[in-house]
Scaffold this active site. Structure first.
Site, PDB file in Angstrom:
ATOM      1  N   GLY A  13      -0.559   1.075   8.466  1.00  0.00           N
ATOM      2  CA  GLY A  13      -1.486  -0.058   8.613  1.00  0.00           C
ATOM      3  C   GLY A  13      -1.614  -0.494  10.062  1.00  0.00           C
ATOM      4  O   GLY A  13      -1.797  -1.674  10.353  1.00  0.00           O
ATOM      5  N   GLY A  16      -4.422  -2.759  11.417  1.00  0.00           N
ATOM      6  CA  GLY A  16      -4.577  -4.065  10.774  1.00  0.00           C
ATOM      7  C   GLY A  16      -4.227  -5.215  11.698  1.00  0.00           C
ATOM      8  O   GLY A  16      -3.853  -5.015  12.859  1.00  0.00           O
ATOM      9  N   GLN A  17      -4.357  -6.422  11.170  1.00  0.00           N
ATOM     10  CA  GLN A  17      -4.159  -7.617  11.996  1.00  0.00           C
ATOM     11  C   GLN A  17      -2.772  -7.626  12.640  1.00  0.00           C
ATOM     12  O   GLN A  17      -2.639  -7.823  13.842  1.00  0.00           O
ATOM     13  CB  GLN A  17      -4.341  -8.892  11.156  1.00  0.00           C
ATOM     14  CG  GLN A  17      -4.254 -10.170  11.988  1.00  0.00           C
ATOM     15  CD  GLN A  17      -4.007 -11.416  11.154  1.00  0.00           C
ATOM     16  OE1 GLN A  17      -3.673 -11.338   9.963  1.00  0.00           O
ATOM     17  NE2 GLN A  17      -4.175 -12.575  11.764  1.00  0.00           N
ATOM     18  N   ARG A  41      -8.457   4.758   7.082  1.00  0.00           N
ATOM     19  CA  ARG A  41      -9.884   5.081   7.225  1.00  0.00           C
ATOM     20  C   ARG A  41     -10.435   4.701   8.594  1.00  0.00           C
ATOM     21  O   ARG A  41     -11.305   5.357   9.122  1.00  0.00           O
ATOM     22  CB  ARG A  41     -10.688   4.367   6.148  1.00  0.00           C
ATOM     23  CG  ARG A  41     -10.408   4.955   4.794  1.00  0.00           C
ATOM     24  CD  ARG A  41     -11.547   4.662   3.826  1.00  0.00           C
ATOM     25  NE  ARG A  41     -11.159   5.124   2.508  1.00  0.00           N
ATOM     26  CZ  ARG A  41     -10.947   4.311   1.478  1.00  0.00           C
ATOM     27  NH1 ARG A  41     -11.134   3.030   1.589  1.00  0.00           N
ATOM     28  NH2 ARG A  41     -10.565   4.809   0.317  1.00  0.00           N
ATOM     29  N   ASP A  58      -2.008   8.304   4.637  1.00  0.00           N
ATOM     30  CA  ASP A  58      -2.434   7.691   3.382  1.00  0.00           C
ATOM     31  C   ASP A  58      -1.175   7.442   2.558  1.00  0.00           C
ATOM     32  O   ASP A  58      -0.564   8.386   2.041  1.00  0.00           O
ATOM     33  CB  ASP A  58      -3.397   8.642   2.656  1.00  0.00           C
ATOM     34  CG  ASP A  58      -3.911   8.049   1.352  1.00  0.00           C
ATOM     35  OD1 ASP A  58      -3.346   7.027   0.897  1.00  0.00           O
ATOM     36  OD2 ASP A  58      -4.858   8.614   0.786  1.00  0.00           O
ATOM     37  N   TYR A 147      -2.050  -9.390  -5.529  1.00  0.00           N
ATOM     38  CA  TYR A 147      -1.327  -9.262  -4.255  1.00  0.00           C
ATOM     39  C   TYR A 147       0.085  -9.844  -4.394  1.00  0.00           C
ATOM     40  O   TYR A 147       1.072  -9.208  -4.009  1.00  0.00           O
ATOM     41  CB  TYR A 147      -2.117  -9.992  -3.168  1.00  0.00           C
ATOM     42  CG  TYR A 147      -1.479 -10.006  -1.812  1.00  0.00           C
ATOM     43  CD1 TYR A 147      -1.293  -8.836  -1.075  1.00  0.00           C
ATOM     44  CD2 TYR A 147      -1.076 -11.211  -1.232  1.00  0.00           C
ATOM     45  CE1 TYR A 147      -0.730  -8.864   0.188  1.00  0.00           C
ATOM     46  CE2 TYR A 147      -0.520 -11.242   0.033  1.00  0.00           C
ATOM     47  CZ  TYR A 147      -0.351 -10.076   0.738  1.00  0.00           C
ATOM     48  OH  TYR A 147       0.212 -10.111   1.990  1.00  0.00           O
ATOM     49  N   LYS A 151       3.798  -8.102  -4.198  1.00  0.00           N
ATOM     50  CA  LYS A 151       4.777  -8.516  -3.183  1.00  0.00           C
ATOM     51  C   LYS A 151       6.112  -8.893  -3.834  1.00  0.00           C
ATOM     52  O   LYS A 151       7.173  -8.580  -3.286  1.00  0.00           O
ATOM     53  CB  LYS A 151       4.215  -9.670  -2.337  1.00  0.00           C
ATOM     54  CG  LYS A 151       3.133  -9.214  -1.365  1.00  0.00           C
ATOM     55  CD  LYS A 151       3.688  -8.232  -0.334  1.00  0.00           C
ATOM     56  CE  LYS A 151       2.632  -7.584   0.511  1.00  0.00           C
ATOM     57  NZ  LYS A 151       3.162  -6.535   1.406  1.00  0.00           N
ATOM     58  N   ILE A 177      -1.072 -15.676   9.033  1.00  0.00           N
ATOM     59  CA  ILE A 177      -0.869 -15.288  10.431  1.00  0.00           C
ATOM     60  C   ILE A 177      -2.174 -15.471  11.205  1.00  0.00           C
ATOM     61  O   ILE A 177      -3.227 -14.972  10.800  1.00  0.00           O
ATOM     62  CB  ILE A 177      -0.390 -13.819  10.540  1.00  0.00           C
ATOM     63  CG1 ILE A 177       0.900 -13.607   9.731  1.00  0.00           C
ATOM     64  CG2 ILE A 177      -0.189 -13.439  12.006  1.00  0.00           C
ATOM     65  CD1 ILE A 177       2.103 -14.406  10.179  1.00  0.00           C
TER      66      ILE A 177
HETATM   67  N1  SER Z   1      -2.398 -13.998   4.714  1.00  0.00           N
HETATM   68  C1  SER Z   1      -2.215 -13.434   3.412  1.00  0.00           C
HETATM   69  C2  SER Z   1      -3.403 -13.674   2.556  1.00  0.00           C
HETATM   70  O1  SER Z   1      -4.063 -14.640   2.780  1.00  0.00           O
HETATM   71  C3  SER Z   1      -1.011 -14.020   2.751  1.00  0.00           C
HETATM   72  O2  SER Z   1       0.066 -13.168   2.943  1.00  0.00           O
HETATM   73  O3  SER Z   1      -3.641 -12.929   1.660  1.00  0.00           O
END
Ligand code: SER
Length: 334
Positions: A13, A16-17, A41, A58, A147, A151, A177
């Protein structure tokens, strides 16, 4: 046996951010060639592409994962690849596949090779029955998003591999974040990033949660420091492994807008809650992170005021240079 040598690192990842800034910081600390950016991707751009190796990874294909790990002789993986909460509600099956099967494949590859693994968790592990203020380390974990489900299961799976196979798996429950480099995509806390960009770009923002919505948040430098500090901490001092509560600040969306107005007095923020409000309402307002503070010395540096000053300084500079949104195509902007 877990490898103790300082070998190469893989970041999944990596575009990603968090992954993008984490990769650059790890390269700075351990050497550019030592840190492989695992991309899927979206190809890397800029410093991420130019400063060190990158590979297509992947996580849902274990052979691909194993092949890259063996080719680079990886001994530590920062596993940042995941689908976030809001996009996960649009595509629950994909969220399960990437977040859960991806982690399982990685842990299996790690078990066979004795790799160290950082696997992030989230405030999304909590749910409506969890105490919402000063949420304790040990508490009810009954999330209502896919999600969150992945987790919670990921925390447990990582802890299982640590106990059963002696694997060194570590993780924190990140709050929302906030960062000025790579935009988040598909999260519920994305408004707290988009508001800064839109304040600088247009002087207006339509926030997708209510004004009184309070969530725990953290600025990226603290997020990166926490991640690397936990991985560098002496394992013998850790009672927790994969599920450290982590906090820096909590504020309402209205307070965030007011803080930005201290710098940009004409900034107008409206509040137009959408489907993400229900997710925000199911998460804590503030977090008790004393276990992280006691076990590995966690200490955040940024509060709302300091973060806002830094965010606006960086984004204003980029806006003046005509590159406020250096973002890859296809990532939601607000
Ligand atoms: N920043 C994430 C979200 O908003 C939370 O872990 O899905």
């Amino acid at each position: 046996m877990t490898k103790q040598t300082a070998g190469r690192i893989l970041v999944t990842g990596a575009v990603g951010q968090i992954g993008s800034e984490l990769t650059l910081e790890l390269r700075k600390r351990y050497g550019a060639e030592q840190v492989v950016a695992g991309v899927h991707r979206t190809p890397p751009t800029g410093a991420l592409r130019d400063s060190g190796p990158y590979e297509t990874v992947d996580v849902t294909r274990p052979q691909n994962l194993a092949e890259v790990i063996d080719r680079y002789d990886i001994d530590t993986v920062y596993h940042m690849a995941a689908l976030l909460s809001a996009i996960g509600e649009e595509h629950p099956q994909a969220a399960w596949n990437v977040n859960m099967n991806g982690l399982y494949h990685l842990l299996e590859v790690a078990r066979e090779r004795g790799l160290r693994v950082f696997c992030p968790s989230s405030i999304a592990v909590f749910g409506p029955e969890t105490p919402r203020d000063g949420t304790p380390q040990e508490t009810v974990l009954r999330p209502t998003t896919m999600y969150g489900v992945t987790k919670v299961a990921g925390e447990l799976l990582g802890a299982y591999y640590a106990r059963r196979y002696g694997l060194d798996v570590r993780g924190v429950r990140y709050p929302g974040i906030i960062s000025a480099e790579t935009l988040p995509g598909g999260g519920t806390t994305d408004y707290a990033v988009a508001i800064y960009y839109e304040a600088v770009a247009r002087g207006r923002y339509a926030c997708f949660v209510r004004e009184d919505t309070v969530l725990p948040m953290m600025y990226m430098p603290d997020c990166i420091a926490a991640t690397i500090d936990l991985m560098e901490a002496d394992g013998s001092g850790l009672r927790h492994r994969t599920d450290f509560n982590l906090a820096a600040m909590s504020f309402s969306a209205g307070e965030l807008a007011a803080e930005i107005r201290k710098h940009l007095p004409d900034f107008v923020c409206t509040f137009e809650p959408d489907h993400r409000q229900a997710i925000a309402d199911s998460w804590p307002r503030s977090i008790d992170d004393s276990a992280a503070r006691e076990e590995w010395g966690w200490q955040p540096q940024y509060d709302l005021s300091r973060m806002t000053t830094d965010m606006l300084r960086r984004l204003t500079l980029r806006h003046a240079e005509g590159r406020l949104y250096p973002q890859v195509e296809g990532v939601e902007r607000s």
